[in-house]
Design an enzyme around this catalytic site. Structure first.
Site, PDB file in Angstrom:
ATOM      1  N   HIS A 270       0.858  -1.190   0.000  1.00 18.83           N
ATOM      2  CA  HIS A 270       0.000   0.000   0.000  1.00 18.83           C
ATOM      3  C   HIS A 270       0.889   1.233   0.000  1.00 18.83           C
ATOM      4  CE1 HIS A 270      -3.153   2.816   1.187  1.00 18.83           C
ATOM      5  NE2 HIS A 270      -3.983   1.891   0.736  1.00 18.83           N
ATOM      6  N   ASP A 328      -8.042  -5.103  -0.766  1.00 17.95           N
ATOM      7  CA  ASP A 328      -8.465  -5.880  -1.944  1.00 17.95           C
ATOM      8  C   ASP A 328      -8.166  -7.358  -1.835  1.00 17.95           C
ATOM      9  OD1 ASP A 328      -7.434  -2.986  -3.505  1.00 17.95           O
ATOM     10  OD2 ASP A 328      -9.469  -3.778  -3.689  1.00 17.95           O
TER      11      ASP A 328
HETATM   12  C1  SDX Z   1      -5.892   0.368  -3.175  1.00 17.52           C
HETATM   13  O1  SDX Z   1      -4.211   4.809  -1.935  1.00 17.52           O
HETATM   14  C2  SDX Z   1      -5.147   4.147  -1.413  1.00 17.52           C
HETATM   15  O2  SDX Z   1      -5.612   4.407  -0.318  1.00 17.52           O
HETATM   16  C3  SDX Z   1      -5.647   3.054  -2.312  1.00 17.52           C
HETATM   17  C4  SDX Z   1      -6.725   2.162  -1.648  1.00 17.52           C
HETATM   18  C5  SDX Z   1      -8.018   2.905  -1.431  1.00 17.52           C
HETATM   19  O3  SDX Z   1      -8.811   2.487  -0.586  1.00 17.52           O
HETATM   20  O4  SDX Z   1      -8.303   3.873  -2.220  1.00 17.52           O
HETATM   21  O5  SDX Z   1      -6.242   1.660  -0.398  1.00 17.52           O
HETATM   22  C6  SDX Z   1      -7.091   0.972  -2.541  1.00 17.52           C
HETATM   23  O6  SDX Z   1      -5.537   0.791  -4.265  1.00 17.52           O
HETATM   24  C7  SDX Z   1      -5.109  -0.680  -2.426  1.00 17.52           C
HETATM   25  C8  SDX Z   1      -3.855  -1.159  -3.231  1.00 17.52           C
HETATM   26  C9  SDX Z   1      -4.378  -2.198  -4.248  1.00 17.52           C
HETATM   27  N1  SDX Z   1      -3.296  -2.526  -5.183  1.00 17.52           N
HETATM   28  C10 SDX Z   1      -2.728  -3.764  -5.143  1.00 17.52           C
HETATM   29  O7  SDX Z   1      -2.959  -4.629  -4.292  1.00 17.52           O
HETATM   30  C11 SDX Z   1      -1.747  -4.007  -6.276  1.00 17.52           C
HETATM   31  C12 SDX Z   1      -0.485  -4.677  -5.706  1.00 17.52           C
HETATM   32  N2  SDX Z   1       0.215  -3.685  -4.860  1.00 17.52           N
HETATM   33  C13 SDX Z   1       1.095  -2.843  -5.492  1.00 17.52           C
HETATM   34  O8  SDX Z   1       1.101  -2.663  -6.842  1.00 17.52           O
HETATM   35  C14 SDX Z   1       1.728  -1.795  -4.610  1.00 17.52           C
HETATM   36  O9  SDX Z   1       1.870  -2.294  -3.349  1.00 17.52           O
HETATM   37  C15 SDX Z   1       1.060  -0.442  -4.547  1.00 17.52           C
HETATM   38  C16 SDX Z   1       0.818   0.111  -5.917  1.00 17.52           C
HETATM   39  C17 SDX Z   1      -0.213  -0.553  -3.807  1.00 17.52           C
HETATM   40  C18 SDX Z   1       2.031   0.441  -3.834  1.00 17.52           C
HETATM   41  O10 SDX Z   1       3.216   0.452  -4.622  1.00 17.52           O
HETATM   42  P1  SDX Z   1       4.492   1.210  -4.131  1.00 17.52           P
HETATM   43  O11 SDX Z   1       4.161   2.632  -3.877  1.00 17.52           O
HETATM   44  O12 SDX Z   1       5.644   0.899  -5.026  1.00 17.52           O
HETATM   45  O13 SDX Z   1       4.721   0.524  -2.716  1.00 17.52           O
HETATM   46  P2  SDX Z   1       5.939   0.728  -1.832  1.00 17.52           P
HETATM   47  O14 SDX Z   1       6.665   1.999  -2.151  1.00 17.52           O
HETATM   48  O15 SDX Z   1       5.481   0.518  -0.437  1.00 17.52           O
HETATM   49  O16 SDX Z   1       6.877  -0.513  -2.279  1.00 17.52           O
HETATM   50  C19 SDX Z   1       7.970  -0.859  -1.461  1.00 17.52           C
HETATM   51  C20 SDX Z   1       8.707  -1.927  -2.202  1.00 17.52           C
HETATM   52  C21 SDX Z   1       8.999  -1.581  -3.652  1.00 17.52           C
HETATM   53  O17 SDX Z   1      10.197  -2.229  -3.961  1.00 17.52           O
HETATM   54  P3  SDX Z   1      11.548  -1.322  -4.012  1.00 17.52           P
HETATM   55  O18 SDX Z   1      11.283  -0.216  -5.037  1.00 17.52           O
HETATM   56  O19 SDX Z   1      11.722  -0.742  -2.607  1.00 17.52           O
HETATM   57  O20 SDX Z   1      12.634  -2.278  -4.411  1.00 17.52           O
HETATM   58  O21 SDX Z   1       7.900  -3.131  -2.245  1.00 17.52           O
HETATM   59  C22 SDX Z   1       7.688  -3.479  -3.591  1.00 17.52           C
HETATM   60  C23 SDX Z   1       7.907  -2.253  -4.442  1.00 17.52           C
HETATM   61  O22 SDX Z   1       8.332  -2.654  -5.725  1.00 17.52           O
HETATM   62  N3  SDX Z   1       6.281  -3.900  -3.664  1.00 17.52           N
HETATM   63  C24 SDX Z   1       5.878  -5.128  -3.947  1.00 17.52           C
HETATM   64  C25 SDX Z   1       4.471  -5.083  -3.867  1.00 17.52           C
HETATM   65  N4  SDX Z   1       4.084  -3.849  -3.546  1.00 17.52           N
HETATM   66  C26 SDX Z   1       5.219  -3.119  -3.425  1.00 17.52           C
HETATM   67  N5  SDX Z   1       6.560  -6.262  -4.266  1.00 17.52           N
HETATM   68  C27 SDX Z   1       5.795  -7.354  -4.499  1.00 17.52           C
HETATM   69  N6  SDX Z   1       4.445  -7.405  -4.428  1.00 17.52           N
HETATM   70  C28 SDX Z   1       3.750  -6.283  -4.124  1.00 17.52           C
HETATM   71  N7  SDX Z   1       2.414  -6.316  -4.066  1.00 17.52           N
END
Ligand code: SDX
Length: 394
Positions: A270, A328
Site C-alpha cells: 500500500h 483488496d
Molecule cells: C488500493 O491509496 C489508497 O488508499 C488506495 C486504496 C483505497 O482504498 O483507495 O487503499 C485501494 O488501491 C489498495 C492497493 C491495491 N493494489 C494492489 O494490491 C496491487 C499490488 N500492490 C502494489 O502494486 C503496490 O503495493 C502499490 C501500488 C499498492 C504500492 O506500490 P508502491 O508505492 O511501489 O509501494 P511501496 O513503495 O510501499 O513498495 C515498497 C517496495 C517496492 O520495492 P523497491 O522499489 O523498494 O525495491 O515493495 C515493492 C515495491 O516494488 N512492492 C511489492 C508489492 N508492492 C510493493 N513487491 C511485491 N508485491 C507487491 N504487491
C-alpha cells in the site's frame, strides 16, 4: 513554502490538501472517518449511516437516518432514456467501461443540477450520485448477461437493493439473505472513503475546475479501474486462480521478490499502510462468515489466500518492505462466493467509493478559499535548442 512549491488551499503543488473527512496513520494501521474508528463503523452501522457521516460530519440519530434513507429512496431510479444509453455498448464491454460512460452521461440527463453555484443543486447531485450508483452498477451486470434490468425496490436497504437488482429476474423474485446483506453493507463501508488516494485526488482535481459532479465521479471511476488501485480485487482473484494450489505459492512469492520480474502479489502492499490495512482484518473475518454461511468454507481459493498471507507475512522480503494484505486481498473471494462475476468486482469498489468521492468533492467545492488545482513539476527536459528548418533536418 518549500521554495520549490507554494501552498494553495485547493491543492498544494505537491498534490496534497486539507480535509476533515478521513484520517489514516499508515504506520499504526489506523483508519478513522470523521473521528470514528473503521472497526466501530463497519461492525455497528449500515452503509447509509456511514454515508450520512461522511457527507454531514456526524452520525445521524434515528430521525435523521430515516429522513436520509427516504431521500435516498426517491433517487434510486434513473431516467428511462439512460436505460436506453446502455444499448450503445457491446454486451461483452467491461462493466467498468459501461460505468465510466453511463456516469459521465448523467450530466446530460440531470443538467438541472449541474450548475453547482446553487447549494440546492449541489445537494441534489450528491443524493442522485449515491442513490443511483447501485442501480447503474447492477444494470451494467444485467446488460452484460443479456437479462432485463430490475428496478430498485425502495423498501430494501442499500446493499439489499443492489443484490436484488443484480440477481432477481422478472420470472422469479430474489430474497436477499440477511447474512449476505449484512456482509455487503460492511464491505461497502470498508470501501467508502480512504483519504486522498489516486481516484479521490482525481475527483478533487477535476472538481477544482468547476466541472459538474457527475463528470468528476466518472473521472474517479476511470482512475479506480487501474490494477494498482481498485482494479486490484479483480487482479487478486486472477492471481489466486493462477496459483491454484497451496504448493505453488512459493513459486509466486519468489517471482514477486524478483526485481526483474514485473509480477507483484496483488492485494499486498500500500502507498500509505506500512502496517496491516485495518480494512483487510475486517474483510478476512467477513470472508470467513460469508463462506461459512454459504457452506463453502473449504473454498480452495480461500485456502490459497490464507496460506499465501501466512507465508508472505513470515518472509523477510515482505517484512523488510512492510508489505501486508490490503483491502483488496479478501474482497474478491467474498464477491465470488456471492455469485458476483470477477468483471464486477471493481464496479462494487466504485459503487462504495462514490460516497467518499462525493463527500470529498463537496468538501473541496464548499471551501471558500478553493482554487483550481495546479500541481507543478520538476522540468528535466532539454531547455534551449536552436531551431532547424524542415529541409535542413537530417
Ligand atoms: C488500493 O491509496 C489508497 O488508499 C488506495 C486504496 C483505497 O482504498 O483507495 O487503499 C485501494 O488501491 C489498495 C492497493 C491495491 N493494489 C494492489 O494490491 C496491487 C499490488 N500492490 C502494489 O502494486 C503496490 O503495493 C502499490 C501500488 C499498492 C504500492 O506500490 P508502491 O508505492 O511501489 O509501494 P511501496 O513503495 O510501499 O513498495 C515498497 C517496495 C517496492 O520495492 P523497491 O522499489 O523498494 O525495491 O515493495 C515493492 C515495491 O516494488 N512492492 C511489492 C508489492 N508492492 C510493493 N513487491 C511485491 N508485491 C507487491 N504487491
Amino acid at each position: 513554502d518549500t521554495g520549490m512549491f507554494t501552498y494553495d488551499p485547493g491543492f498544494t503543488s505537491t498534490g496534497s490538501c486539507e480535509s476533515k473527512i478521513t484520517y489514516i496513520d499508515g504506520d499504526a494501521g489506523v483508519l478513522r472517518h470523521r473521528g470514528y474508528a473503521i472497526d466501530d463503523l463497519a461492525k455497528n452501522c449500515d452503509f447509509l449511516e456511514v454515508a450520512y457521516l461522511l457527507l454531514r460530519g456526524e452520525l445521524p440519530n434515528k430521525a435523521e437516518l430515516t429522513a436520509f434513507e427516504g431521500t435516498m429512496a426517491r433517487h434510486t431510479m434513473v431516467h428511462e432514456q439512460l436505460a436506453k444509453f446502455y444499448q450503445g455498448f457491446r454486451r461483452d464491454a467491461h462493466p467498468m467501461a459501461v460505468m465510466c460512460g453511463v456516469v459521465g452521461a448523467l450530466s446530460a440527463f440531470y443538467h438541472d443540477s449541474t450548475d453547482i453555484s446553487d447549494p440546492y443543486n449541489r445537494m441534489v447531485s450528491q443524493h442522485r450520485l449515491i442513490a443511483k450508483m447501485p442501480t447503474i452498477a447492477a444494470w451494467a451486470y444485467k446488460y452484460s448477461i443479456g437479462q432485463p434490468f430490475m428496478y430498485p425496490k425502495n423498501d430494501l436497504s442499500y446493499a439489499e437493493n443492489f443484490l436484488y437488482m443484480m440477481f432477481a429476474t422478472p420470472c422469479e423474485d430474489y430474497k436477499v439473505s440477511p447474512t449476505l446483506a449484512r456482509a455487503m453493507e460492511r464491505i461497502l463501508i470498508l470501501h467508502a472513503d480512504h483519504e486522498q488516494n489516486a481516484s479521490t485526488s482525481t475527483v478533487r482535481l477535476a472538481g477544482s475546475s468547476g466541472a459538474n459532479p457527475f463528470a468528476c465521479i466518472a473521472a474517479g471511476i476511470a482512475s479506480l479501474w487501474g490494477p494498482a488501485h481498485g482494479g486490484a480485487n479483480e487482479a487478486v482473484l486472477k492471481m489466486l486462480s493462477e496459483i491454484g494450489t497451496v504448493d505453488r505459492i512459493p513459486e509466486f512469492v519468489k517471482k514477486a521478490k524478483d526485481k526483474n520480474d514485473p509480477f507483484r502479489l496483488m492485494g499486498f502492499g500500500h502507498r500509505v499502510y506500512k502496517n496491516y490495512d485495518p480494512r483487510a482484518t475486517i474483510m478476512a473475518e467477513t470472508c470467513r462468515e460469508v463462506l461459512a454461511e454459504l457452506g463453502v468454507e473449504n473454498e480452495p481459493l480461500l485456502q490459497v489466500a490464507v496460506e499465501l498471507e501466512r507465508i508472505a507475512r513470515e518472509d523477510e522480503y515482505f517484512i523488510e518492505k512492510k508489505l501486508y494484505p490490503n483491502v483488496d486481498f479478501y474482497s474478491g473471494i467474498i464477491f465470488r462466493a456471492m455469485g458476483i462475476p470477477v468483471s464486477m468486482f471493481t464496479c462494487l469498489f466504485a459503487l462504495a467509493r462514490t460516497t467518499g468521492w462525493v463527500a470529498q468533492w463537496s468538501e473541496m467545492i464548499e471551501d471558500p478559499h478553493q482554487k483550481i488545482g495546479r500541481p507543478r513539476q520538476l522540468f528535466t527536459g532539454e531547455f534551449d535548442k536552436t531551431f532547424v528548418a524542415l529541409d535542413e533536418r537530417k
